[in-house]
Write a protein that holds these residues in place. Structure first.
Motif, PDB file in Angstrom:
ATOM      1  N   SER A 143       0.845  -1.193   0.000  1.00 45.12           N
ATOM      2  CA  SER A 143       0.000   0.000   0.000  1.00 45.12           C
ATOM      3  C   SER A 143       0.880   1.242   0.000  1.00 45.12           C
ATOM      4  CB  SER A 143      -0.903   0.013   1.231  1.00 45.12           C
ATOM      5  OG  SER A 143      -1.803  -1.085   1.233  1.00 45.12           O
ATOM      6  N   TYR A 144       0.483   2.256  -0.752  1.00 39.53           N
ATOM      7  CA  TYR A 144       1.324   3.460  -0.814  1.00 39.53           C
ATOM      8  C   TYR A 144       0.509   4.676  -1.247  1.00 39.53           C
ATOM      9  CZ  TYR A 144       1.371   2.401  -5.843  1.00 39.53           C
ATOM     10  OH  TYR A 144       0.996   2.134  -7.137  1.00 39.53           O
ATOM     11  N   TRP A 145       1.102   5.845  -0.981  1.00 42.26           N
ATOM     12  CA  TRP A 145       0.641   7.121  -1.522  1.00 42.26           C
ATOM     13  C   TRP A 145       1.559   7.508  -2.678  1.00 42.26           C
ATOM     14  CZ3 TRP A 145      -3.720   9.609   0.061  1.00 42.26           C
ATOM     15  CH2 TRP A 145      -4.263   9.220   1.282  1.00 42.26           C
ATOM     16  N   MET A 146       0.982   8.162  -3.703  1.00 45.91           N
ATOM     17  CA  MET A 146       1.802   8.574  -4.841  1.00 45.91           C
ATOM     18  C   MET A 146       1.426   9.983  -5.298  1.00 45.91           C
ATOM     19  SD  MET A 146       2.749   6.617  -8.425  1.00 45.91           S
ATOM     20  CE  MET A 146       1.221   7.009  -9.285  1.00 45.91           C
ATOM     21  N   PRO A 147       2.084  11.023  -4.760  1.00 47.49           N
ATOM     22  CA  PRO A 147       1.924  12.371  -5.321  1.00 47.49           C
ATOM     23  C   PRO A 147       2.674  12.476  -6.647  1.00 47.49           C
ATOM     24  CG  PRO A 147       2.816  12.400  -3.070  1.00 47.49           C
ATOM     25  CD  PRO A 147       2.939  11.011  -3.580  1.00 47.49           C
ATOM     26  N   ASN A 148       2.186  13.334  -7.531  1.00 47.56           N
ATOM     27  CA  ASN A 148       2.854  13.510  -8.824  1.00 47.56           C
ATOM     28  C   ASN A 148       2.633  14.922  -9.337  1.00 47.56           C
ATOM     29  OD1 ASN A 148       0.555  13.477 -11.105  1.00 47.56           O
ATOM     30  ND2 ASN A 148      -0.014  12.056  -9.459  1.00 47.56           N
ATOM     31  N   VAL A 149       3.570  15.404 -10.122  1.00 48.07           N
ATOM     32  CA  VAL A 149       3.436  16.724 -10.737  1.00 48.07           C
ATOM     33  C   VAL A 149       4.259  16.740 -12.028  1.00 48.07           C
ATOM     34  CG1 VAL A 149       5.394  17.706  -9.449  1.00 48.07           C
ATOM     35  CG2 VAL A 149       3.611  19.209 -10.354  1.00 48.07           C
ATOM     36  N   SER A 150       3.761  17.440 -13.022  1.00 50.32           N
ATOM     37  CA  SER A 150       4.503  17.624 -14.275  1.00 50.32           C
ATOM     38  C   SER A 150       4.140  18.973 -14.869  1.00 50.32           C
ATOM     39  CB  SER A 150       4.194  16.510 -15.282  1.00 50.32           C
ATOM     40  OG  SER A 150       2.867  16.637 -15.772  1.00 50.32           O
ATOM     41  N   ILE A 151       5.074  19.530 -15.578  1.00 48.92           N
ATOM     42  CA  ILE A 151       4.812  20.776 -16.295  1.00 48.92           C
ATOM     43  C   ILE A 151       5.435  20.656 -17.677  1.00 48.92           C
ATOM     44  CG2 ILE A 151       6.858  21.899 -15.310  1.00 48.92           C
ATOM     45  CD1 ILE A 151       5.216  24.556 -15.482  1.00 48.92           C
ATOM     46  N   GLY A 152       4.684  20.999 -18.681  1.00 51.73           N
ATOM     47  CA  GLY A 152       5.176  20.899 -20.044  1.00 51.73           C
ATOM     48  C   GLY A 152       5.011  22.211 -20.775  1.00 51.73           C
ATOM     49  N   ILE A 153       5.883  22.442 -21.729  1.00 50.23           N
ATOM     50  CA  ILE A 153       5.764  23.625 -22.574  1.00 50.23           C
ATOM     51  C   ILE A 153       5.911  23.187 -24.026  1.00 50.23           C
ATOM     52  CG2 ILE A 153       8.230  24.198 -22.341  1.00 50.23           C
ATOM     53  CD1 ILE A 153       7.288  27.183 -22.476  1.00 50.23           C
ATOM     54  N   GLY A 154       5.000  23.655 -24.852  1.00 53.80           N
ATOM     55  CA  GLY A 154       5.003  23.287 -26.252  1.00 53.80           C
ATOM     56  C   GLY A 154       4.971  24.517 -27.135  1.00 53.80           C
ATOM     57  N   ALA A 155       5.452  24.361 -28.353  1.00 54.82           N
ATOM     58  CA  ALA A 155       5.486  25.485 -29.283  1.00 54.82           C
ATOM     59  C   ALA A 155       5.359  24.975 -30.706  1.00 54.82           C
ATOM     60  CB  ALA A 155       6.784  26.280 -29.125  1.00 54.82           C
ATOM     61  N   GLU A 156       4.613  25.731 -31.503  1.00 53.94           N
ATOM     62  CA  GLU A 156       4.591  25.535 -32.942  1.00 53.94           C
ATOM     63  C   GLU A 156       5.547  26.553 -33.538  1.00 53.94           C
ATOM     64  OE1 GLU A 156       0.901  25.157 -34.873  1.00 53.94           O
ATOM     65  OE2 GLU A 156       0.089  23.716 -33.434  1.00 53.94           O
ATOM     66  N   LEU A 157       6.584  26.062 -34.207  1.00 51.24           N
ATOM     67  CA  LEU A 157       7.685  26.894 -34.663  1.00 51.24           C
ATOM     68  C   LEU A 157       7.640  27.078 -36.176  1.00 51.24           C
ATOM     69  CD1 LEU A 157      10.472  25.218 -32.483  1.00 51.24           C
ATOM     70  CD2 LEU A 157       9.135  27.269 -31.945  1.00 51.24           C
ATOM     71  N   PRO A 158       8.407  28.054 -36.698  1.00 53.39           N
ATOM     72  CA  PRO A 158       8.466  28.212 -38.160  1.00 53.39           C
ATOM     73  C   PRO A 158       8.976  26.951 -38.845  1.00 53.39           C
ATOM     74  CG  PRO A 158       9.349  30.159 -37.035  1.00 53.39           C
ATOM     75  CD  PRO A 158       9.108  29.122 -35.978  1.00 53.39           C
ATOM     76  N   TYR A 159       8.689  26.878 -40.149  1.00 50.62           N
ATOM     77  CA  TYR A 159       9.061  25.751 -41.013  1.00 50.62           C
ATOM     78  C   TYR A 159       8.328  24.467 -40.627  1.00 50.62           C
ATOM     79  CZ  TYR A 159      12.805  29.038 -42.026  1.00 50.62           C
ATOM     80  OH  TYR A 159      13.507  30.176 -42.337  1.00 50.62           O
ATOM     81  N   GLY A 160       7.209  24.589 -39.892  1.00 49.98           N
ATOM     82  CA  GLY A 160       6.368  23.437 -39.593  1.00 49.98           C
ATOM     83  C   GLY A 160       6.778  22.615 -38.391  1.00 49.98           C
ATOM     84  N   PHE A 161       7.823  23.037 -37.658  1.00 54.11           N
ATOM     85  CA  PHE A 161       8.292  22.247 -36.528  1.00 54.11           C
ATOM     86  C   PHE A 161       7.375  22.421 -35.312  1.00 54.11           C
ATOM     87  CE2 PHE A 161      12.266  22.373 -38.935  1.00 54.11           C
ATOM     88  CZ  PHE A 161      12.679  21.055 -38.808  1.00 54.11           C
ATOM     89  N   ASN A 162       7.218  21.325 -34.559  1.00 50.24           N
ATOM     90  CA  ASN A 162       6.514  21.334 -33.280  1.00 50.24           C
ATOM     91  C   ASN A 162       7.423  20.707 -32.233  1.00 50.24           C
ATOM     92  OD1 ASN A 162       3.416  22.050 -33.716  1.00 50.24           O
ATOM     93  ND2 ASN A 162       4.116  20.867 -35.482  1.00 50.24           N
ATOM     94  N   VAL A 163       7.485  21.317 -31.059  1.00 49.56           N
ATOM     95  CA  VAL A 163       8.324  20.801 -29.985  1.00 49.56           C
ATOM     96  C   VAL A 163       7.531  20.840 -28.679  1.00 49.56           C
ATOM     97  CG1 VAL A 163       9.341  23.093 -29.563  1.00 49.56           C
ATOM     98  CG2 VAL A 163      10.544  21.031 -28.809  1.00 49.56           C
ATOM     99  N   TYR A 164       7.732  19.812 -27.855  1.00 49.71           N
ATOM    100  CA  TYR A 164       7.084  19.766 -26.540  1.00 49.71           C
ATOM    101  C   TYR A 164       8.060  19.128 -25.557  1.00 49.71           C
ATOM    102  CZ  TYR A 164       3.642  18.975 -22.873  1.00 49.71           C
ATOM    103  OH  TYR A 164       2.963  18.992 -21.678  1.00 49.71           O
ATOM    104  N   PHE A 165       8.329  19.826 -24.449  1.00 51.74           N
ATOM    105  CA  PHE A 165       9.239  19.327 -23.422  1.00 51.74           C
ATOM    106  C   PHE A 165       8.491  19.254 -22.100  1.00 51.74           C
ATOM    107  CE2 PHE A 165      12.377  20.236 -20.014  1.00 51.74           C
ATOM    108  CZ  PHE A 165      13.102  19.058 -20.122  1.00 51.74           C
ATOM    109  N   SER A 166       8.613  18.100 -21.425  1.00 54.38           N
ATOM    110  CA  SER A 166       7.844  17.890 -20.202  1.00 54.38           C
ATOM    111  C   SER A 166       8.666  17.141 -19.163  1.00 54.38           C
ATOM    112  CB  SER A 166       6.559  17.107 -20.502  1.00 54.38           C
ATOM    113  OG  SER A 166       5.854  16.829 -19.313  1.00 54.38           O
TER     114      SER A 166
END
Length: 453
Positions: free
Chosen positions: A351-374
């Motif tokens: 039996s356990y407790w599991m706190p969690n958190v995440s933050i991500g940032i994404g961008a649509e860039l020129p020349y059709g590129f997409n990036v997402y870091f989390s």
């Protein structure tokens, strides 16, 4: 300022004020020859499209020379997209707006027009995504923002079905989450050691598909059902993972949000052996807090039954999670997730407790590129101690784990294949624990075909 000549019959332009033009003259054959700046011409075309004078607008646009890829050329293509949309040629309009955004992804007005075309073709999830980003445009007039708020409600009312499908390959250098090495205890006869399981590398083929459908009961009430499957098939089949899930229940929507109460069930196979099944209930709530910020809360209860070792692992899972979506600009966004879950098992050791958190940032860039870091982290805090080899002796330890994961996703819209774009995901996972046998590092590279929005 660039100028060019447009020759039109004056009857085609009944609402123009010729005094605003640079110069005009009437030829012997009754036509009017107009010399105007490119900016004037584009303004005229925009007004004609607004007034429904599509033939005249097309004549001007087709007689315009290329402006060499600068702002005026983008505006000309934008008007060609609006012209196609006004003629209900939404496929052409979507292609034009996508091309513009691939070149300059921070144009909120173009995203808005693209969202409208998605709505006209009942592509509600794509429309919702584009509206979320477009609403972050600070240069949009207030009437357009109000219209976007209304359209978000229209989208929420009409998202009555969706189908998703992703697939790819994932090389993994530690598919079994193993530490490796050996553990030893000190005895009167000297060290007594055993080898631990070594990390195994494998290549997996993953596929996920599913769908949902809402049966409309009234303007606000729906009955929503969904189902899906996720599978990861490795060349080492002992680690193959297959997961099925389904849920169904009433959903209520209003102008700024929705709430869904559903019965849920899932079934899992691991290494092609029955692993466990779960059933319970879930309450999901979503709300638009502002034009840039939306969020939601999910509460869930599951009753878990394991096919093996159920006398230790059977029990219940309780979880509460939040998510926030913030449009920083019309092409940059951030997603925050956090929550806590509680695993109650027959044996207190598991039996356990599991706190969690995440933050991500994404961008649509020129020349059709997409990036997402989390980056994401979670803790596993167990209730009861268990026997473990620590510092050369058996001792009881209450396990405390801390896991961090970093994922970077890259894709390019120019490689669109039937609405899917190839995506590569690099990830690194590190687990630290007060039981060193639980610690591991894991690198993975995943190649997928993801749906384009």
């Amino acid at each position: 300022m660039k100028k060019f000549f447009v020759i039109l019959f004056i009857t085609l332009l009944p609402n123009l004020s010729w005094a605003d033009l640079s110069s005009s003259k009437t030829n012997a054959d009754g036509t009017t020859e107009i010399t105007m700046t490119a900016v004037d011409a584009l303004k005229i075309v925009a007004a004609m499209i607004d007034n429904g004078e599509l033939t005249g607008a097309e004549q001007i646009l087709t007689k315009m020379p290329s402006f060499g890829g600068g702002p005026l050329e983008l505006e000309r293509w934008f008007l060609l997209g609006r012209l196609s949309a006004a003629r209900a040629d939404y496929k052409t309009a979507i292609d034009i707006f996508r091309t513009i955004l691939d070149a300059q992804p921070d144009l909120a007005r173009v995203r808005f027009e693209l969202a409208v075309c998605y709505m006209k073709t009942s592509q509600w999830y794509r429309a919702d995504y584009q509206l979320r980003l477009a609403m972050a445009g600070d240069d949009l007039p207030e009437n357009v923002r109000q219209m976007m708020n209304y359209y978000r409600y229209v989208v929420r009312q009409n998202k009555n079905w969706n189908i998703w499908f992703n697939f790819g390959a994932a090389p993994d250098n530690n598919v079994n989450n193993a530490t490796g090495g050996s553990e030893c205890i000190i005895t009167i006869f000297g060290p007594l050691c055993r080898n631990l399981i070594e990390p195994e590398s494998a290549v997996g083929f993953n596929v996920a598909f599913g769908g949902d459908y809402e049966f409309r009961l009234s303007d606000q009430w729906r009955w929503k059902s969904d189902a899906g499957v996720y599978a990861n098939i490795y060349n080492l089949h002992d680690y193959d993972d297959l997961y099925l899930y389904a849920s169904t229940g009433p959903r209520y929507i209003w102008s700024h949000g929705d709430i869904w109460l559903a019965a849920v069930a899932s079934r899992r196979w691991y290494g092609w052996r029955e692993y466990n099944w779960s059933a319970g209930a879930r309450l999901s709530m979503n709300y638009d807090l502002s034009r840039k910020l939306s969020g939601g809360v999910t509460l869930q209860y599951l009753s878990n039954n394991y096919d093996y070792y159920g006398q230790y692992l059977n029990g219940n899972t309780y979880s509460a999670n939040i998510h926030m979506f913030y449009s920083i600009t019309s092409n940059i966004y951030s997603i925050l997730r956090g929550g806590i879950s509680r695993e109650d098992t027959v044996s207190p050791t598991y039996s356990y407790w599991m706190p969690n958190v995440s933050i991500g940032i994404g961008a649509e860039l020129p020349y059709g590129f997409n990036v997402y870091f989390s980056p994401s982290v979670y803790w596993q805090l167990y209730d009861a101690p268990q026997w473990s080899v620590q510092n050369g002796t058996f001792t009881q330890v209450t396990e405390r784990d801390f896991t961090q994961r970093y994922a970077l996703s890259l894709s390019n819209n120019k490689f669109d294949i039937l609405g899917f774009v190839p995506t590569i995901i690099f990830s690194y996972t590190r687990r630290d624990s007060n039981m060193w046998q639980r610690e591991y590092d894991r690198w993975a590279v995943e190649f997928t075909m993801a749906r384009r929005f």
